[in-house]
Design an enzyme around this catalytic site. Structure first.
Site, short mmCIF file in Angstrom:
data_model
loop_
_atom_site.label_atom_id
_atom_site.label_comp_id
_atom_site.label_asym_id
_atom_site.label_seq_id
_atom_site.Cartn_x
_atom_site.Cartn_y
_atom_site.Cartn_z
N THR A 1 0.85 -1.18 0.00
CA THR A 1 0.00 0.00 0.00
C THR A 1 0.89 1.24 0.00
OG1 THR A 1 -1.76 -1.14 1.12
CG2 THR A 1 -1.58 1.21 1.58
N ARG B 1 -14.55 -6.86 0.22
CA ARG B 1 -13.82 -6.55 1.46
C ARG B 1 -13.29 -5.10 1.42
NH1 ARG B 1 -8.22 -4.95 2.70
NH2 ARG B 1 -7.77 -5.66 4.79
N GLY C 1 -10.79 -2.50 3.50
CA GLY C 1 -9.74 -2.49 4.52
C GLY C 1 -9.68 -1.18 5.27
N1 ASP Z 1 -3.68 -2.01 4.87
C1 ASP Z 1 -3.94 -2.59 3.57
C2 ASP Z 1 -5.22 -3.39 3.64
O1 ASP Z 1 -5.40 -4.13 4.57
C3 ASP Z 1 -2.83 -3.42 3.06
C4 ASP Z 1 -1.43 -2.83 3.15
O2 ASP Z 1 -1.21 -1.87 3.89
O3 ASP Z 1 -0.53 -3.33 2.45
O4 ASP Z 1 -6.00 -3.30 2.73
#
Ligand code: ASP
Length: 315
Positions: free
Chosen positions: A186, A214, A216
């Site tokens: 991310t 989903r 996040g």
């Molecule tokens: N926080 C992100 C998610 O769970 C993933 C990430 O930070 O790489 O969608």
């Protein structure tokens, strides 16, 4: 008081023996994006414009799990999400479930600026994107052999995962990823100008093999992204853990209600609140402090401040 900027390219279990051919291109991308941000700050762009600009660059870079490099859902589709927040006004915008928008962060900014709402998702968000004329592309832009291979691996391991798996990123997207190594994550950026105005932005493809639908932490105000008059925060890692711990807002709340410094607040959240091995964050304060703690093995990160301090690190 002085300007400051920090950016991340994801936190996770990044192996310490990451070979140079896999580490260096990512470090170069972070360095390049940091410079773009610093130049924009020096050109007097607002913190909101700076974080949007930097995150767009990171989204366009296939080395990171956002925009072009977004990972796939269990159905092999892409569902991108992003969030942006202005600390001065607490105005914010968020999007989820995007399949075709090239720069999710810019759509999040348009939600903030052009609608009475904060958060648009799935068909509604895509309809809004079409109405606003933002750049969209065929989903094959995202559903590359490389991302298909990552999904296959996650399915074989029966895992939903932060995309820290290790395999090289081929130069073109026609080549399936060979086994070996890659580091994706991310992306996020936080910035403060010399007047103390703050902004935060985060963008992601989410987790490899996530369920369709989903959502996040990234687009959730106060979880993956938050900014007020004291600080701006962008988090990365396992979204479900970050949501439970309200990571970004807790940093701000510890400063606001307990009078902690930025570093004290961020360290508290990373060490005492977010479960070990799940979370990293970048944050800047109104007075130009920067901090980038994590409780994972590593986090791709970089920062620069007006007094000449710069840093770029993974572990
Ligand atoms: N926080 C992100 C998610 O769970 C993933 C990430 O930070 O790489 O969608």
């Amino acid at each position: 008081m002085g300007w400051a900027i920090a950016l991340h390219g994801g936190a996770g279990d990044i192996p310490k023996d990451l070979p140079p051919e896999l580490r260096e291109p990512r470090e170069a991308s972070l360095r390049y994006c940091l410079q773009i941000g610093v130049d924009a700050i020096k050109a007097q762009k607002s913190p909101l414009d700076v974080v949007e600009l930097v995150v767009r660059e990171l989204e366009n870079n296939p080395y990171f799990n956002a925009g072009r490099g977004s990972v796939l859902t269990s159905n092999g589709t892409v569902e991108m999400e992003a969030c942006i927040m202005d600390g001065n006004t607490k105005n914010c915008g968020a999007v989820s479930g995007l399949t075709a928008v090239v720069n999710a962060i810019s759509l999040a900014k348009l939600v903030m600026e052009k609608t009475p709402h904060i958060y648009l998702a799935f068909e509604g968000a895509e309809a809004f994107a079409r109405e606003q004329g933002v750049e969209t592309t065929d989903s094959s832009h995202f559903i590359t052999p490389r991302n298909i291979e990552r999904l296959k691996q996650a399915k074989e391991a029966n895992k939903v995962q932060v995309d820290y798996n290790t395999r090289p990123i081929p130069k073109d997207d026609k080549t399936p990823a060979p086994s070996g190594d890659s580091q994706l994550g991310t992306v996020g950026c936080v910035s403060v100008d010399s007047f103390g105005h703050l902004a935060a932005a985060t963008s992601t493809g989410g987790l490899v093999n996530k369920m369709v639908g989903r959502i996040g932490d990234t687009p959730i105000i106060g979880a993956g992204t938050y900014a007020n008059k004291l600080c701006a925060v962008s988090a990365t890692g396992q979204g479900e853990a970050i949501i439970r711990a309200t990571v970004a807002r807790d940093v701000a709340a510890l400063m606001e209600y307990k009078g902690l410094s930025l570093k004290e607040a961020a360290d508290y959240v990373i060490e005492e609140s977010a479960p070990r091995g799940t979370t990293g964050l970048i944050a800047v304060s109104a007075t130009g402090e920067v901090t980038m703690p994590f409780n994972t093995t590593g986090m791709f990160r970089a920062c620069a401040t007006e007094d000449g301090h710069t840093e770029l690190a993974i572990w």
